[in-house]
Design a protein around this motif. Sequence first.
Motif, short mmCIF file in Angstrom:
data_model
loop_
_atom_site.label_atom_id
_atom_site.label_comp_id
_atom_site.label_asym_id
_atom_site.label_seq_id
_atom_site.Cartn_x
_atom_site.Cartn_y
_atom_site.Cartn_z
N PHE A 1 101.96 48.39 81.99
CA PHE A 1 103.38 48.50 81.70
C PHE A 1 103.80 47.64 80.50
O PHE A 1 103.40 46.49 80.39
CB PHE A 1 104.18 48.07 82.94
CG PHE A 1 105.67 48.22 82.78
CD1 PHE A 1 106.24 49.48 82.77
CD2 PHE A 1 106.47 47.12 82.63
CE1 PHE A 1 107.61 49.63 82.63
CE2 PHE A 1 107.84 47.26 82.48
CZ PHE A 1 108.41 48.52 82.48
N ASN A 2 104.60 48.24 79.60
CA ASN A 2 105.31 47.51 78.57
C ASN A 2 104.46 47.12 77.36
O ASN A 2 104.61 46.06 76.80
CB ASN A 2 105.98 46.25 79.16
CG ASN A 2 107.09 45.73 78.28
OD1 ASN A 2 107.69 46.48 77.53
ND2 ASN A 2 107.37 44.46 78.37
N GLY A 3 103.59 47.99 76.94
CA GLY A 3 102.81 47.70 75.75
C GLY A 3 102.51 48.99 75.01
O GLY A 3 102.88 50.08 75.43
N LEU A 4 101.81 48.88 73.89
CA LEU A 4 101.51 50.04 73.07
C LEU A 4 100.35 50.88 73.59
O LEU A 4 100.23 52.04 73.24
CB LEU A 4 101.19 49.60 71.64
CG LEU A 4 102.34 48.94 70.88
CD1 LEU A 4 101.87 48.48 69.51
CD2 LEU A 4 103.51 49.89 70.74
N TYR A 5 99.47 50.31 74.41
CA TYR A 5 98.25 50.99 74.83
C TYR A 5 98.03 50.95 76.34
O TYR A 5 96.98 50.54 76.81
CB TYR A 5 97.04 50.35 74.14
CG TYR A 5 97.16 50.28 72.65
CD1 TYR A 5 96.91 51.39 71.86
CD2 TYR A 5 97.53 49.10 72.02
CE1 TYR A 5 97.02 51.35 70.48
CE2 TYR A 5 97.65 49.03 70.64
CZ TYR A 5 97.39 50.15 69.87
OH TYR A 5 97.51 50.10 68.51
N PRO A 6 99.00 51.39 77.13
CA PRO A 6 98.85 51.27 78.58
C PRO A 6 97.67 52.08 79.13
O PRO A 6 96.87 51.56 79.92
CB PRO A 6 100.18 51.78 79.13
CG PRO A 6 100.75 52.62 78.05
CD PRO A 6 100.26 52.03 76.76
N GLY A 7 97.54 53.33 78.73
CA GLY A 7 96.45 54.17 79.22
C GLY A 7 95.09 53.65 78.80
O GLY A 7 94.14 53.64 79.59
N GLU A 8 95.01 53.20 77.56
CA GLU A 8 93.75 52.67 77.05
C GLU A 8 93.31 51.41 77.79
O GLU A 8 92.13 51.20 78.05
CB GLU A 8 93.85 52.39 75.56
CG GLU A 8 94.00 53.64 74.70
CD GLU A 8 95.45 54.09 74.51
OE1 GLU A 8 96.33 53.69 75.30
OE2 GLU A 8 95.68 54.86 73.56
N CYS A 9 94.29 50.58 78.16
CA CYS A 9 93.97 49.36 78.90
C CYS A 9 93.42 49.70 80.29
O CYS A 9 92.43 49.12 80.73
CB CYS A 9 95.19 48.45 79.01
SG CYS A 9 95.62 47.63 77.47
N VAL A 10 94.07 50.64 80.96
CA VAL A 10 93.60 51.04 82.28
C VAL A 10 92.20 51.65 82.17
O VAL A 10 91.30 51.33 82.97
CB VAL A 10 94.59 52.02 82.94
CG1 VAL A 10 94.01 52.61 84.22
CG2 VAL A 10 95.91 51.32 83.23
N GLN A 11 91.99 52.51 81.19
CA GLN A 11 90.66 53.11 81.00
C GLN A 11 89.60 52.06 80.72
O GLN A 11 88.49 52.14 81.25
CB GLN A 11 90.71 54.12 79.86
CG GLN A 11 91.45 55.38 80.18
CD GLN A 11 91.57 56.30 78.97
OE1 GLN A 11 91.38 55.89 77.83
NE2 GLN A 11 91.91 57.54 79.22
N ARG A 12 89.93 51.08 79.92
CA ARG A 12 88.96 50.03 79.57
C ARG A 12 88.58 49.21 80.80
O ARG A 12 87.40 48.93 81.03
CB ARG A 12 89.54 49.13 78.48
CG ARG A 12 88.61 48.05 78.01
CD ARG A 12 87.46 48.63 77.20
NE ARG A 12 86.74 47.56 76.54
CZ ARG A 12 85.45 47.27 76.79
NH1 ARG A 12 84.76 48.00 77.64
NH2 ARG A 12 84.88 46.27 76.17
N VAL A 13 89.57 48.83 81.59
CA VAL A 13 89.29 48.04 82.80
C VAL A 13 88.45 48.86 83.76
O VAL A 13 87.50 48.35 84.37
CB VAL A 13 90.60 47.56 83.44
CG1 VAL A 13 90.35 46.96 84.81
CG2 VAL A 13 91.28 46.54 82.54
N ARG A 14 88.75 50.14 83.91
CA ARG A 14 87.94 51.00 84.79
C ARG A 14 86.51 51.09 84.27
O ARG A 14 85.56 51.03 85.05
CB ARG A 14 88.56 52.39 84.87
CG ARG A 14 89.78 52.45 85.74
CD ARG A 14 90.33 53.85 85.81
NE ARG A 14 91.47 53.91 86.71
CZ ARG A 14 92.34 54.88 86.73
NH1 ARG A 14 92.22 55.92 85.89
NH2 ARG A 14 93.36 54.86 87.57
N ALA A 15 86.35 51.25 82.96
CA ALA A 15 85.01 51.34 82.38
C ALA A 15 84.21 50.06 82.58
O ALA A 15 82.98 50.10 82.74
CB ALA A 15 85.11 51.67 80.89
N LEU A 16 84.89 48.93 82.60
CA LEU A 16 84.22 47.65 82.82
C LEU A 16 83.80 47.47 84.27
O LEU A 16 82.94 46.63 84.57
CB LEU A 16 85.14 46.50 82.39
CG LEU A 16 85.37 46.37 80.89
CD1 LEU A 16 86.58 45.49 80.61
CD2 LEU A 16 84.13 45.84 80.21
#
Length: 73
Positions: free
Chosen positions: A45-60
């Motif tokens: 929430f509240n940033g330029l790359y919300p989907g990318e952050c969720v995807q990155r954490v899932r990938a990790l």
Amino acid sequence: MSLPAMRIAFVSDIHGNLPALEAVVRELEERGPFDAIIGGGDYAFNGLYPGECVQRVRALGWQCVRGNIDEWL
């Protein structure tokens, strides 16, 4: 007899800031290894790359809990 020390990292409140998340990942790689990395939520929430952050954490593959904003959403 004492137990061996565990190294645990806790990462939370990225709020859609992918450059900050990537900086944290690099820092963890430099300071590792860790026995566990736990995600504390509030990645999207509240940033330029919300989907990318969720995807990155899932990938990790981090184990994560919901943050307060995640619950609110």
